[in-house]
Design a protein around this motif. Structure first.
Motif, short mmCIF file in Angstrom:
data_model
loop_
_atom_site.label_atom_id
_atom_site.label_comp_id
_atom_site.label_asym_id
_atom_site.label_seq_id
_atom_site.Cartn_x
_atom_site.Cartn_y
_atom_site.Cartn_z
N GLU A 390 0.79 -1.09 -0.01
CA GLU A 390 -0.05 -0.05 0.15
C GLU A 390 0.98 1.23 0.17
OE1 GLU A 390 -1.30 3.39 1.58
OE2 GLU A 390 -0.55 2.24 3.02
N GLN A 391 1.78 1.24 0.80
CA GLN A 391 3.07 2.40 0.75
C GLN A 391 3.47 2.67 -0.57
OE1 GLN A 391 3.43 4.88 3.25
NE2 GLN A 391 1.56 3.84 4.09
N ALA A 392 3.89 1.43 -1.18
CA ALA A 392 4.39 1.67 -2.63
C ALA A 392 3.54 2.08 -3.68
CB ALA A 392 4.86 0.09 -2.92
N THR A 393 2.15 2.34 -3.44
CA THR A 393 1.31 2.81 -4.53
C THR A 393 1.86 4.29 -4.68
OG1 THR A 393 -0.17 3.48 -2.64
CG2 THR A 393 -0.74 1.44 -3.81
N LYS A 394 2.47 4.99 -3.74
CA LYS A 394 2.89 6.46 -3.89
C LYS A 394 4.08 6.25 -4.62
CE LYS A 394 1.60 7.27 1.07
NZ LYS A 394 2.59 7.96 2.25
N ARG A 395 5.04 5.45 -4.43
CA ARG A 395 6.13 5.48 -5.46
C ARG A 395 5.89 5.05 -6.85
NH1 ARG A 395 8.52 2.09 -2.61
NH2 ARG A 395 8.75 0.13 -3.49
N PHE A 396 5.23 4.25 -7.10
CA PHE A 396 4.66 3.82 -8.56
C PHE A 396 3.53 4.59 -9.06
CE2 PHE A 396 5.65 -0.63 -6.50
CZ PHE A 396 7.07 -0.69 -7.01
N GLY A 397 2.99 5.63 -8.33
CA GLY A 397 1.95 6.50 -8.98
C GLY A 397 0.74 5.85 -9.30
N ALA A 398 0.20 4.77 -8.55
CA ALA A 398 -0.91 3.79 -8.78
C ALA A 398 -1.97 4.03 -7.67
CB ALA A 398 -0.53 2.55 -9.40
N PRO A 399 -3.16 4.11 -7.72
CA PRO A 399 -4.07 3.87 -6.74
C PRO A 399 -4.16 2.22 -6.37
CG PRO A 399 -5.29 4.24 -8.81
CD PRO A 399 -3.78 4.31 -9.12
N LEU A 400 -3.87 1.25 -7.34
CA LEU A 400 -3.86 -0.20 -6.79
C LEU A 400 -2.81 -0.94 -7.27
CD1 LEU A 400 -5.57 -2.48 -5.97
CD2 LEU A 400 -6.59 -2.57 -8.18
N VAL A 401 -2.08 -1.46 -6.00
CA VAL A 401 -0.99 -2.51 -6.48
C VAL A 401 -1.22 -3.52 -5.76
CG1 VAL A 401 1.57 -2.72 -5.96
CG2 VAL A 401 0.67 -0.64 -6.60
N ALA A 402 -1.32 -4.77 -6.47
CA ALA A 402 -1.29 -6.08 -5.86
C ALA A 402 -0.10 -6.89 -5.91
CB ALA A 402 -2.33 -6.74 -6.40
N SER A 403 -0.03 -7.91 -5.09
CA SER A 403 1.13 -8.73 -5.19
C SER A 403 1.04 -9.96 -6.28
CB SER A 403 1.53 -9.74 -3.95
OG SER A 403 0.21 -10.53 -3.48
N GLU A 404 2.02 -10.39 -6.68
CA GLU A 404 1.83 -11.58 -7.65
C GLU A 404 0.99 -12.69 -7.10
OE1 GLU A 404 4.70 -13.80 -10.93
OE2 GLU A 404 5.15 -13.67 -8.78
N ALA A 405 1.02 -13.13 -5.87
CA ALA A 405 0.49 -14.21 -5.24
C ALA A 405 -1.06 -13.78 -5.33
CB ALA A 405 1.04 -14.35 -3.82
N THR A 406 -1.44 -12.45 -4.92
CA THR A 406 -2.90 -12.14 -5.14
C THR A 406 -3.27 -12.49 -6.69
OG1 THR A 406 -2.88 -10.82 -3.30
CG2 THR A 406 -4.33 -10.48 -4.82
N VAL A 407 -2.66 -11.88 -7.42
CA VAL A 407 -3.13 -11.94 -9.02
C VAL A 407 -3.26 -13.53 -9.41
CG1 VAL A 407 -2.39 -11.11 -11.30
CG2 VAL A 407 -2.06 -9.77 -9.37
N ILE A 408 -2.31 -14.27 -9.04
CA ILE A 408 -2.21 -15.67 -9.48
C ILE A 408 -3.65 -16.33 -8.86
CG2 ILE A 408 -1.15 -17.83 -9.37
CD1 ILE A 408 1.29 -16.27 -9.43
N ARG A 409 -3.88 -15.82 -7.65
CA ARG A 409 -5.04 -16.58 -6.88
C ARG A 409 -6.37 -16.09 -7.69
NH1 ARG A 409 -1.09 -18.55 -4.43
NH2 ARG A 409 -1.54 -19.40 -2.22
N ALA A 410 -6.15 -14.64 -8.12
CA ALA A 410 -7.44 -14.22 -8.73
C ALA A 410 -7.89 -14.88 -10.23
CB ALA A 410 -7.45 -13.07 -8.87
N GLY A 411 -6.46 -15.50 -10.66
CA GLY A 411 -6.93 -16.01 -12.07
C GLY A 411 -6.78 -15.25 -13.08
N ASP A 412 -6.41 -14.17 -12.99
CA ASP A 412 -6.16 -13.17 -14.21
C ASP A 412 -4.78 -12.25 -14.51
OD1 ASP A 412 -6.61 -11.62 -11.94
OD2 ASP A 412 -8.09 -10.11 -12.86
N PRO A 413 -3.85 -12.98 -14.37
CA PRO A 413 -2.26 -12.41 -14.55
C PRO A 413 -1.95 -11.58 -15.76
CG PRO A 413 -2.36 -14.75 -14.81
CD PRO A 413 -3.47 -14.46 -14.50
N ARG A 414 -2.83 -11.91 -16.79
CA ARG A 414 -2.82 -11.42 -18.10
C ARG A 414 -2.96 -9.83 -17.95
NH1 ARG A 414 -4.97 -15.63 -22.43
NH2 ARG A 414 -6.57 -15.62 -20.83
N GLN A 415 -3.89 -9.63 -17.50
CA GLN A 415 -4.45 -8.16 -16.96
C GLN A 415 -3.84 -7.44 -16.08
OE1 GLN A 415 -8.76 -8.37 -16.16
NE2 GLN A 415 -9.16 -10.18 -17.34
N TRP A 416 -2.67 -7.80 -15.77
CA TRP A 416 -1.68 -7.17 -15.09
C TRP A 416 -0.19 -6.64 -15.53
CZ3 TRP A 416 -3.22 -5.46 -9.96
CH2 TRP A 416 -4.63 -5.89 -9.58
#
Length: 451
Positions: A390-416
């Motif tokens: 969440e703190q890294a969202t400032k550095r990346f200039g993005a409102p939403l950042v998720a870990s790879e573990a979360t994205v893989i569990r969600a089942g849509d890695p190609r959209q990230w």
């Protein structure tokens, strides 16, 4: 018996089940007291009869003594079963049927011994035990049991009357024939009336006991409702009902399970606060929290806690689900949508911005604290990593950042798309951080100004 899912909430079911067990225990004691009271009444009546010269009274106490012994045996059996934990709800039907059977046999024996027909059933002293049986049945708070007893009493009395012979019209008895059966007079004697008076007094005492138990149960229900309300003030709404079901100790011990953690924080809240008076700031923060709660509720997230102008949401409690990560991402998108709409409506200057970090992993979940202030807690590396993301969202200039573990569990890695890798302090492996491919990325410096 009413199915459990139709009785009410779990706490009410527990309360009624405990009350039913207590009621059967008390009913057992009432049977014992009834047997002892009837024994004393019969002994007293026998003494009076002896003094009055009715020596045959003792010879006629055979069935009465048997009925008293049967009530005593039923009471003891009920107490033993509840004591050892072997009592089952269906046994109430059997016990009450035995009660009615004893009374009916006593009434039938009285009519048989006196040679009177069924029309004279009202003068049988044992009949006066029926109000007492109904009063005892009211202790259980089970309408089906009371209806069962009532039906048995009505049917039993009807059978006794029919078996003893009855007519629609009763003529005055022949004085000579009635006098020949001297035992009939005993049913209206002082000893018999003393037995009736004893049973009437016991019925009155039992109904008072019913009222006392009802008041006790009401006070207990109010007290437990107050305790549950107090618990609900400090626990998430999704967790509080589980504690009400009697699982508090299990949650105190805690357990490890996979969860998805979402941190959300307001950006630029310091600048906004400087331009607001306390009343407006309170409304502003409350409005933000309301939108977070709305999004969490829509996607099955648990708001673990609010921390100033931020919030910690958990997906996967009380029980983990395969789509926890996907719902967490959907919740994050919903929070962003609600904040964008809020900005468009209120035209905040500076614009309200948020940062959201999501991570999935194993965590300890449990309830900690004293009974007066319980707190649901999620502890573990997954929480710390989500906070860092969440703190890294400032550095990346993005409102939403998720870990790879979360994205893989969600089942849509190609959209990230990957935006960075780093090993949070105290952690050996690097965490891969991603942002949605369609996420607009504001200028990083503009975001950091309000951070």
């Amino acid at each position: 018996m009413m199915p459990e899912d139709k009785i009410g909430p779990p706490a009410i079911r527990i309360l009624l089940n405990e009350a039913e067990m207590e009621a059967e225990r008390m009913t057992g004691w009432v049977r014992v007291v009834l047997a002892l009271a009837l024994a004393v009444s019969l002994l007293g009546s026998g003494g009076i009869a002896s003094i009055a010269g009715y020596g045959e009274f003792w010879a006629r106490l055979g069935f009465g003594a048997l009925a008293v012994a049967a009530f005593l045996a039923l009471g003891v059996a009920s107490l033993v079963l509840t004591r050892i934990g072997s009592y089952a709800p269906w046994m109430a039907f059997a016990f009450t049927a035995a009660d009615v059977a004893i009374i009916m046999l006593a009434v039938a024996a009285t009519l048989h011994d006196t040679g009177l027909g069924g029309n004279w059933i009202a003068i049988a002293p044992a009949l006066w035990a029926t109000p007492l049986i109904l009063a005892v049945g009211a202790l259980r708070y089970r309408p089906e049991i009371q209806l069962w007893v009532t039906g048995l009493l009505v049917a039993g009395l009807g059978l006794v009357v029919a078996a003893s012979g009855a007519s629609f019209v009763v003529s005055p008895p022949d004085a000579t024939a009635f006098a020949a059966n001297a035992t009939a007079y005993d049913l209206l004697s002082l000893p018999a009336n003393l037995v009736r008076a004893s049973m009437l007094a016991l019925a009155g005492v039992t109904t008072a006991l019913v009222m006392l138990r009802a008041r006790h149960l009401l006070h207990r229900a109010v007290k437990e409702a107050g305790e549950r309300a107090s618990i609900a003030r400090f626990l998430p709404a999704e967790i509080a009902p589980l504690v009400e079901e009697g699982n508090l100790e299990a949650w105190r011990r805690g357990r490890r399970q996979e969860v998805t953690v979402l941190f959300v924080d307001l950006r630029g809240s310091t600048g906004l606060a400087e331009n607001m008076d306390p009343a407006r700031l309170s409304v502003f923060i409350s409005s933000f929290r309301r939108r977070v709660m709305e999004a969490a509720g829509s996607y099955g997230g648990v708001v673990d806690k609010f921390i100033g102008d931020g919030a910690l949401l958990i997906f996967g409690v009380p029980e983990p689900k395969p789509d926890d990560a996907r719902r967490a991402i959907q919740c994050a998108r919903e929070i962003i949508r609600l904040v964008d709409r809020w900005n468009a409506k209120r035209r905040f200057v500076p614009t309200v911005r948020i940062g959201i970090g999501i991570h999935t992993g194993e965590a300890f979940c449990g309830v900690l604290g004293a009974h007066e202030r319980l707190e649901f807690t999620v502890l573990g590396d997954v929480v710390n990593v989500a906070a860092r993301i969440e703190q890294a969202t400032k550095r990346f200039g993005a409102p939403l950042v998720a870990s790879e573990a979360t994205v893989i569990r969600a089942g849509d890695p190609r959209q990230w798309q990957e935006v960075g890798r780093e090993a949070p302090r105290g952690r050996s492996g690097a965490v891969v951080m991603l942002v949605p491919s369609d996420q607009a990325t504001p200028e990083r410096q503009d975001l950091e100004k309000g951070g």
